[in-house]
Design a protein around this motif. Structure first.
Motif, PDB file in Angstrom:
ATOM      1  N   MET A 104       0.847  -1.186   0.000  1.00 33.33           N
ATOM      2  CA  MET A 104       0.000   0.000   0.000  1.00 33.33           C
ATOM      3  C   MET A 104       0.885   1.240   0.000  1.00 33.33           C
ATOM      4  SD  MET A 104      -2.857   1.051   2.760  1.00 33.33           S
ATOM      5  CE  MET A 104      -4.288   1.739   2.042  1.00 33.33           C
ATOM      6  N   GLU A 105       0.555   2.170  -0.878  1.00 30.45           N
ATOM      7  CA  GLU A 105       1.321   3.403  -0.990  1.00 30.45           C
ATOM      8  C   GLU A 105       0.999   4.345   0.168  1.00 30.45           C
ATOM      9  OE1 GLU A 105      -0.664   2.337  -3.531  1.00 30.45           O
ATOM     10  OE2 GLU A 105       0.746   1.683  -5.046  1.00 30.45           O
ATOM     11  N   GLY A 106       1.912   5.269   0.416  1.00 27.48           N
ATOM     12  CA  GLY A 106       1.712   6.252   1.469  1.00 27.48           C
ATOM     13  C   GLY A 106       1.053   7.511   0.956  1.00 27.48           C
ATOM     14  N   TRP A 107       0.414   7.445  -0.181  1.00 25.43           N
ATOM     15  CA  TRP A 107      -0.226   8.605  -0.788  1.00 25.43           C
ATOM     16  C   TRP A 107      -1.555   8.187  -1.399  1.00 25.43           C
ATOM     17  CZ3 TRP A 107      -0.506   6.923  -5.762  1.00 25.43           C
ATOM     18  CH2 TRP A 107       0.519   6.098  -6.234  1.00 25.43           C
ATOM     19  N   ILE A 108      -2.350   9.184  -1.797  1.00 27.58           N
ATOM     20  CA  ILE A 108      -3.644   8.900  -2.418  1.00 27.58           C
ATOM     21  C   ILE A 108      -3.802   9.760  -3.669  1.00 27.58           C
ATOM     22  CG2 ILE A 108      -4.901  10.586  -1.026  1.00 27.58           C
ATOM     23  CD1 ILE A 108      -7.235   8.478  -1.069  1.00 27.58           C
ATOM     24  N   SER A 109      -4.342   9.163  -4.697  1.00 27.15           N
ATOM     25  CA  SER A 109      -4.576   9.865  -5.950  1.00 27.15           C
ATOM     26  C   SER A 109      -5.650  10.932  -5.735  1.00 27.15           C
ATOM     27  CB  SER A 109      -5.037   8.877  -7.019  1.00 27.15           C
ATOM     28  OG  SER A 109      -5.552   9.556  -8.133  1.00 27.15           O
ATOM     29  N   VAL A 110      -5.370  12.140  -6.213  1.00 25.90           N
ATOM     30  CA  VAL A 110      -6.320  13.247  -6.049  1.00 25.90           C
ATOM     31  C   VAL A 110      -7.623  12.949  -6.780  1.00 25.90           C
ATOM     32  CG1 VAL A 110      -6.703  15.694  -6.506  1.00 25.90           C
ATOM     33  CG2 VAL A 110      -4.467  14.912  -5.718  1.00 25.90           C
ATOM     34  N   VAL A 161      -1.006  13.199  -6.876  1.00 31.62           N
ATOM     35  CA  VAL A 161      -1.294  12.585  -5.581  1.00 31.62           C
ATOM     36  C   VAL A 161      -1.029  13.559  -4.447  1.00 31.62           C
ATOM     37  CG1 VAL A 161      -0.721  10.271  -6.442  1.00 31.62           C
ATOM     38  CG2 VAL A 161       1.038  11.617  -5.303  1.00 31.62           C
ATOM     39  N   TRP A 162      -1.635  13.277  -3.300  1.00 37.89           N
ATOM     40  CA  TRP A 162      -1.358  13.986  -2.058  1.00 37.89           C
ATOM     41  C   TRP A 162      -0.783  12.997  -1.071  1.00 37.89           C
ATOM     42  CZ3 TRP A 162      -6.841  16.475  -1.969  1.00 37.89           C
ATOM     43  CH2 TRP A 162      -6.851  17.608  -2.782  1.00 37.89           C
ATOM     44  N   GLU A 163       0.266  13.417  -0.380  1.00 39.32           N
ATOM     45  CA  GLU A 163       0.914  12.570   0.621  1.00 39.32           C
ATOM     46  C   GLU A 163       1.030  13.347   1.928  1.00 39.32           C
ATOM     47  OE1 GLU A 163       5.111  10.150   1.246  1.00 39.32           O
ATOM     48  OE2 GLU A 163       4.924  11.572  -0.390  1.00 39.32           O
ATOM     49  N   TRP A 164       0.602  12.737   3.020  1.00 36.53           N
ATOM     50  CA  TRP A 164       0.717  13.360   4.340  1.00 36.53           C
ATOM     51  C   TRP A 164       2.152  13.205   4.801  1.00 36.53           C
ATOM     52  CZ3 TRP A 164      -1.843  16.597   7.298  1.00 36.53           C
ATOM     53  CH2 TRP A 164      -1.470  16.731   8.629  1.00 36.53           C
ATOM     54  N   ILE A 165       2.848  14.312   5.064  1.00 38.41           N
ATOM     55  CA  ILE A 165       4.238  14.249   5.506  1.00 38.41           C
ATOM     56  C   ILE A 165       4.408  14.805   6.910  1.00 38.41           C
ATOM     57  CG2 ILE A 165       5.185  14.329   3.176  1.00 38.41           C
ATOM     58  CD1 ILE A 165       5.746  17.336   3.663  1.00 38.41           C
ATOM     59  N   GLY A 166       3.302  15.243   7.519  1.00 41.15           N
ATOM     60  CA  GLY A 166       3.344  15.820   8.850  1.00 41.15           C
ATOM     61  C   GLY A 166       3.469  14.749   9.919  1.00 41.15           C
ATOM     62  N   SER A 167       3.641  15.189  11.131  1.00 40.78           N
ATOM     63  CA  SER A 167       3.787  14.302  12.278  1.00 40.78           C
ATOM     64  C   SER A 167       2.449  13.696  12.671  1.00 40.78           C
ATOM     65  CB  SER A 167       4.335  15.094  13.461  1.00 40.78           C
ATOM     66  OG  SER A 167       4.310  14.313  14.624  1.00 40.78           O
ATOM     67  N   LEU A 168       2.479  12.450  13.089  1.00 41.31           N
ATOM     68  CA  LEU A 168       1.281  11.796  13.594  1.00 41.31           C
ATOM     69  C   LEU A 168       1.305  11.723  15.115  1.00 41.31           C
ATOM     70  CD1 LEU A 168       0.901   8.845  11.089  1.00 41.31           C
ATOM     71  CD2 LEU A 168      -0.325  10.990  11.125  1.00 41.31           C
ATOM     72  N   ALA A 200       1.055  22.798   4.870  1.00 46.51           N
ATOM     73  CA  ALA A 200       2.478  22.451   4.870  1.00 46.51           C
ATOM     74  C   ALA A 200       2.714  20.976   5.192  1.00 46.51           C
ATOM     75  CB  ALA A 200       3.226  23.324   5.873  1.00 46.51           C
ATOM     76  N   ASN A 201       1.728  20.284   5.723  1.00 43.40           N
ATOM     77  CA  ASN A 201       1.875  18.875   6.062  1.00 43.40           C
ATOM     78  C   ASN A 201       1.513  17.943   4.914  1.00 43.40           C
ATOM     79  OD1 ASN A 201       2.658  19.172   8.816  1.00 43.40           O
ATOM     80  ND2 ASN A 201       0.572  19.866   9.213  1.00 43.40           N
ATOM     81  N   VAL A 202       1.116  18.500   3.778  1.00 43.86           N
ATOM     82  CA  VAL A 202       0.716  17.697   2.624  1.00 43.86           C
ATOM     83  C   VAL A 202       1.661  17.997   1.460  1.00 43.86           C
ATOM     84  CG1 VAL A 202      -1.115  17.257   0.941  1.00 43.86           C
ATOM     85  CG2 VAL A 202      -1.693  17.663   3.333  1.00 43.86           C
ATOM     86  N   ARG A 203       2.188  16.939   0.862  1.00 44.98           N
ATOM     87  CA  ARG A 203       3.044  17.091  -0.320  1.00 44.98           C
ATOM     88  C   ARG A 203       2.242  16.685  -1.546  1.00 44.98           C
ATOM     89  NH1 ARG A 203       7.821  13.828   0.554  1.00 44.98           N
ATOM     90  NH2 ARG A 203       8.665  15.692   1.522  1.00 44.98           N
ATOM     91  N   ALA A 204       2.162  17.585  -2.513  1.00 42.88           N
ATOM     92  CA  ALA A 204       1.480  17.297  -3.775  1.00 42.88           C
ATOM     93  C   ALA A 204       2.548  16.950  -4.809  1.00 42.88           C
ATOM     94  CB  ALA A 204       0.670  18.497  -4.232  1.00 42.88           C
ATOM     95  N   SER A 205       2.322  15.878  -5.552  1.00 42.09           N
ATOM     96  CA  SER A 205       3.284  15.467  -6.571  1.00 42.09           C
ATOM     97  C   SER A 205       2.584  14.595  -7.608  1.00 42.09           C
ATOM     98  CB  SER A 205       4.452  14.715  -5.936  1.00 42.09           C
ATOM     99  OG  SER A 205       4.006  13.546  -5.290  1.00 42.09           O
ATOM    100  N   VAL A 206       3.356  14.172  -8.603  1.00 40.96           N
ATOM    101  CA  VAL A 206       2.846  13.247  -9.617  1.00 40.96           C
ATOM    102  C   VAL A 206       3.581  11.936  -9.425  1.00 40.96           C
ATOM    103  CG1 VAL A 206       2.632  12.786 -12.081  1.00 40.96           C
ATOM    104  CG2 VAL A 206       2.351  15.112 -11.227  1.00 40.96           C
TER     105      VAL A 206
END
Length: 114
Positions: A1-7, A56-63, A39-45
């Motif tokens: 499972m990827e650590g990101w989700i397709s927009v 995609v959007w990936e959560w990069i912030g602290s949990l 700032a806790n979300v990274r947008a990329s392809v």
């Protein structure tokens, strides 16, 4: 499972009950602005395992601050960046040697996924 989700996948899933194309576009444009300014979300392809390329959007912030269910906020409303003290004397995210049990909840889609 990827650590990101397709927009696109997230948009289609969240707005599945909105049938007006114009309203869907307006709603999603507002959501995208808010999420991509976070700032806790990274947008990329990215390319999925199946070879599909999408934004995609990936959560990069602290949990760690979310572990107490209060987002790290004190009763006063101030944020504690060093963790939240527990009644046992430890802090969230910092092991004090005691075995801790954390509730694990599974996401329920409400419909079968194939």
């Amino acid at each position: 499972m990827e650590g990101w989700i397709s927009v696109g996948q997230l948009r289609d899933d969240v707005l599945r009950d909105e049938f007006s194309a114009r309203r869907r576009e307006k709603l999603w444009a507002r959501v995208a602005v808010v999420v991509e300014r976070n700032a806790n979300v990274r947008a990329s392809v990215r390319e999925s395992r199946g070879g599909e390329v999408s934004r995609v959007w990936e959560w990069i912030g602290s949990l760690g601050l979310l572990a107490d269910g209060n987002g790290g906020r004190r009763e006063s409303g101030r944020i504690s960046w060093g963790g939240v003290a527990t009644p046992e004397g430890g802090q969230n995210g910092i092991s004090d040697g005691k075995d801790e049990m954390m509730e694990l909840r599974k996401w329920d889609e409400g419909r079968p996924i194939y």
